[in-house]
Design an enzyme around this catalytic site. Structure first.
Site, short mmCIF file in Angstrom:
data_model
loop_
_atom_site.label_atom_id
_atom_site.label_comp_id
_atom_site.label_asym_id
_atom_site.label_seq_id
_atom_site.Cartn_x
_atom_site.Cartn_y
_atom_site.Cartn_z
N SER A 177 110.71 72.23 34.06
CA SER A 177 109.91 71.24 33.33
C SER A 177 109.40 71.74 31.98
O SER A 177 109.27 70.95 31.05
CB SER A 177 108.73 70.79 34.20
OG SER A 177 107.91 71.89 34.55
N HIS A 205 113.23 66.28 36.09
CA HIS A 205 113.67 66.16 34.69
C HIS A 205 115.18 66.06 34.54
O HIS A 205 115.68 65.98 33.42
CB HIS A 205 113.13 67.34 33.89
CG HIS A 205 111.64 67.43 33.93
ND1 HIS A 205 110.83 66.71 33.08
CD2 HIS A 205 110.81 68.08 34.78
CE1 HIS A 205 109.57 66.95 33.38
NE2 HIS A 205 109.52 67.77 34.41
N LYS A 237 109.26 59.70 35.08
CA LYS A 237 109.89 60.38 33.93
C LYS A 237 111.11 59.57 33.47
O LYS A 237 110.94 58.53 32.89
CB LYS A 237 110.16 61.82 34.31
CG LYS A 237 108.80 62.52 34.36
CD LYS A 237 108.77 63.82 35.06
CE LYS A 237 107.30 64.28 35.09
NZ LYS A 237 107.02 65.25 36.11
C1 LIG Z 1 105.99 65.75 36.81
C2 LIG Z 1 106.51 66.64 37.84
C3 LIG Z 1 106.07 66.53 39.16
C4 LIG Z 1 104.96 65.61 39.56
O1 LIG Z 1 105.35 64.29 39.56
P1 LIG Z 1 104.24 63.14 39.39
O2 LIG Z 1 104.90 61.92 39.88
O3 LIG Z 1 103.88 63.11 37.94
O4 LIG Z 1 103.08 63.55 40.25
C5 LIG Z 1 106.66 67.33 40.11
N1 LIG Z 1 107.62 68.22 39.77
C6 LIG Z 1 108.05 68.37 38.50
C7 LIG Z 1 109.11 69.38 38.20
C8 LIG Z 1 107.49 67.60 37.50
O5 LIG Z 1 107.88 67.77 36.24
#
Ligand SMILES: *Cc1c(COP(=O)(O)O)cnc(C)c1O
Length: 425
Positions: A177, A205, A237
């Site tokens: 991330s 991602h 995302k």
């Molecule tokens: C953003 C993210 C999460 C958390 O997801 P949310 O739905 O925002 O709680 C978990 N793992 C990774 C690698 C992330 O980038």
């Protein structure tokens, strides 16, 4: 004064350049944001495909709100599991090529829920040291013995695996991330099988962004449900909406429904969010141009940033990275062990939407981020403890809605904003 100790702590954070604060956004999500009455070009969103404000996603949301209302009423196991949630789960299972998928209200909760459901005190969890906080927290909360291995370092993982007893779970980000590099999933899957361990990949991602069809890192590497038994994806995302899911075998999903506390004891996400996500999933699958464009933009940026002498992260793996210094791309590419277990045709195939510029010092990263904001660009400074000490960075991310001229203008602004930095460094 009850909180005087915390006031002191806050002052220390500020002095170290580690103080966090929020920016108030007055516009919809997209590449153009309004902040304090100014128009700013956004280079820090995770809405990689530009779907957060896509007209068909918005209208699916509105129509579903007319049909289902806003609140979901309860947890999934009481009366909150709507036909919209159910259909989305089936579509996500098909999209990822897995038996089943289970929706969670957030990715943070999915990670905590799945790791705690699969492991107990007698077991062991192995995590890449650069894993997302929610994976680390899930591992700690599970009560299992907790080992972090060096980033993307399968040899180091193996050393820890050899000493383990009980059930073993290896956990990794897919596309990392804060670094944007790819986990060595083929080597990890071979290692997991040899050690009789399960492999879990959080591809928050990669899904939607990587792979011909947007199937993420597993599609890219050609790995299936038996290679990677636990796949986690987020919907906030690349999908542009909200929520998360775990995909895997029927037994895995039924186990989570019985045992994952963050699934059982929380309100289901609104049905309208599920319907909006169904609309966005259709676009993710159909519109390849979004992935192609993202890759072109990121490649254009990497080329320009390298010409400016800025420090990028190698997409193959960062085994050469230590806590303070990063080697340049060319050095990393020559390092054979870095590529162990990977079969990639060309490193540019591994371009993700996340292209950080390593600055090092936190205060400096904040100054450059502020200078960019003054020039009209929003790029967030990511500092410890989100990233290792001495590796503060500008986390530049791209959207399929950016155009090449946006990238060129960002490069100009970066050149100006970092001139002092380069002179000092
Ligand atoms: C953003 C993210 C999460 C958390 O997801 P949310 O739905 O925002 O709680 C978990 N793992 C990774 C690698 C992330 O980038």
């Amino acid at each position: 004064m009850a909180f005087s100790r915390f006031r002191d702590n806050l002052e220390v954070l500020a002095a170290q350049g580690l103080y966090r604060s929020r920016r108030v956004i007055a516009s919809p999500q997209g590449i153009n944001l309004q902040i304090d009455g100014k128009n700013i070009i956004n280079f820090c969103s995770n809405d990689y495909l530009g779907l957060a404000n896509h007209p068909s996603v918005v209208s699916a949301f509105k129509n579903a709100a007319d049909h289902y209302g806003v609140g979901s009423g309860s947890a999934h196991l009481i009366c909150g599991h709507s036909a919209a949630h159910h259909a989305l789960e089936e579509e996500l299972a098909a999209f990822t090529g897995r038996d089943r998928a289970l929706l969670f209200s957030t990715g943070y909760m999915a990670n905590i829920g799945v790791i705690s459901a699969l492991l107990g005190r007698e077991d062991a969890v192995f995590e890449d040291r650069l894993n997302h906080a929610s994976l680390l927290d899930g591992g700690l909360l599970s009560g299992a013995r907790f080992k972090r291995y060096a980033h993307a370092d399968v040899e180091n993982l193996n050393v820890h695996l050899k000493k383990a007893t009980g059930n073993k779970l290896i956990v990794t980000d897919g596309v990392f991330s804060m670094d944007g590099d790819f986990a060595p999933l083929q080597a990890l899957s071979v290692t997991a099988k040899a050690a009789d361990a399960w492999l879990m990949v959080d591809d928050a991602h990669g899904l939607g962004v990587i792979g011909e069809c947007g199937g993420g890192l597993l599609e890219y590497y050609g790995l299936n449900q038996s290679d990677v038994p636990v796949l986690m994806g987020t919907l906030g995302k690349g999908f542009g909406t909200f929520g998360a899911f775990i995909a895997g075998s029927d037994v895995l999903i039924e186990t989570l429904i019985q045992k994952a506390r963050t699934y059982i004891y929380t309100t289901a996400l609104p049905a309208a969010v599920a319907e909006a996500t169904r609309a966005s999933l259709k676009i993710v699958i159909a519109e390849n141009w979004r992935r192609d464009k993202l890759k072109k933009l990121a490649e254009r940026f990497r080329l320009g940033a390298a010409q400016l002498g800025l420090q990028l992260i190698n997409p193959i793996c960062d085994k050469n990275l230590n806590s303070v210094g990063w080697v340049s791309d060319s050095v990393a590419q020559q390092t054979d062990e870095c590529a162990a277990g990977l079969r990639y045709a060309n490193p540019t195939d591994m371009t993700s939407a996340i292209q950080p510029i390593i600055i090092g010092d936190s205060q400096r990263a904040v100054e450059i981020s502020n200078a960019l904001l003054n020039a009209g660009f929003l790029v967030s400074a990511i500092r410890p403890p989100t990233v290792p000490q001495g590796s503060a960075r500008l986390r530049v991310t791209f959207s399929a809605l950016h155009e090449e001229h946006h990238v060129n203008r960002l490069l100009d602004a970066l050149d100006k904003a970092t001139t002092g930095h380069k002179a000092q460094g």
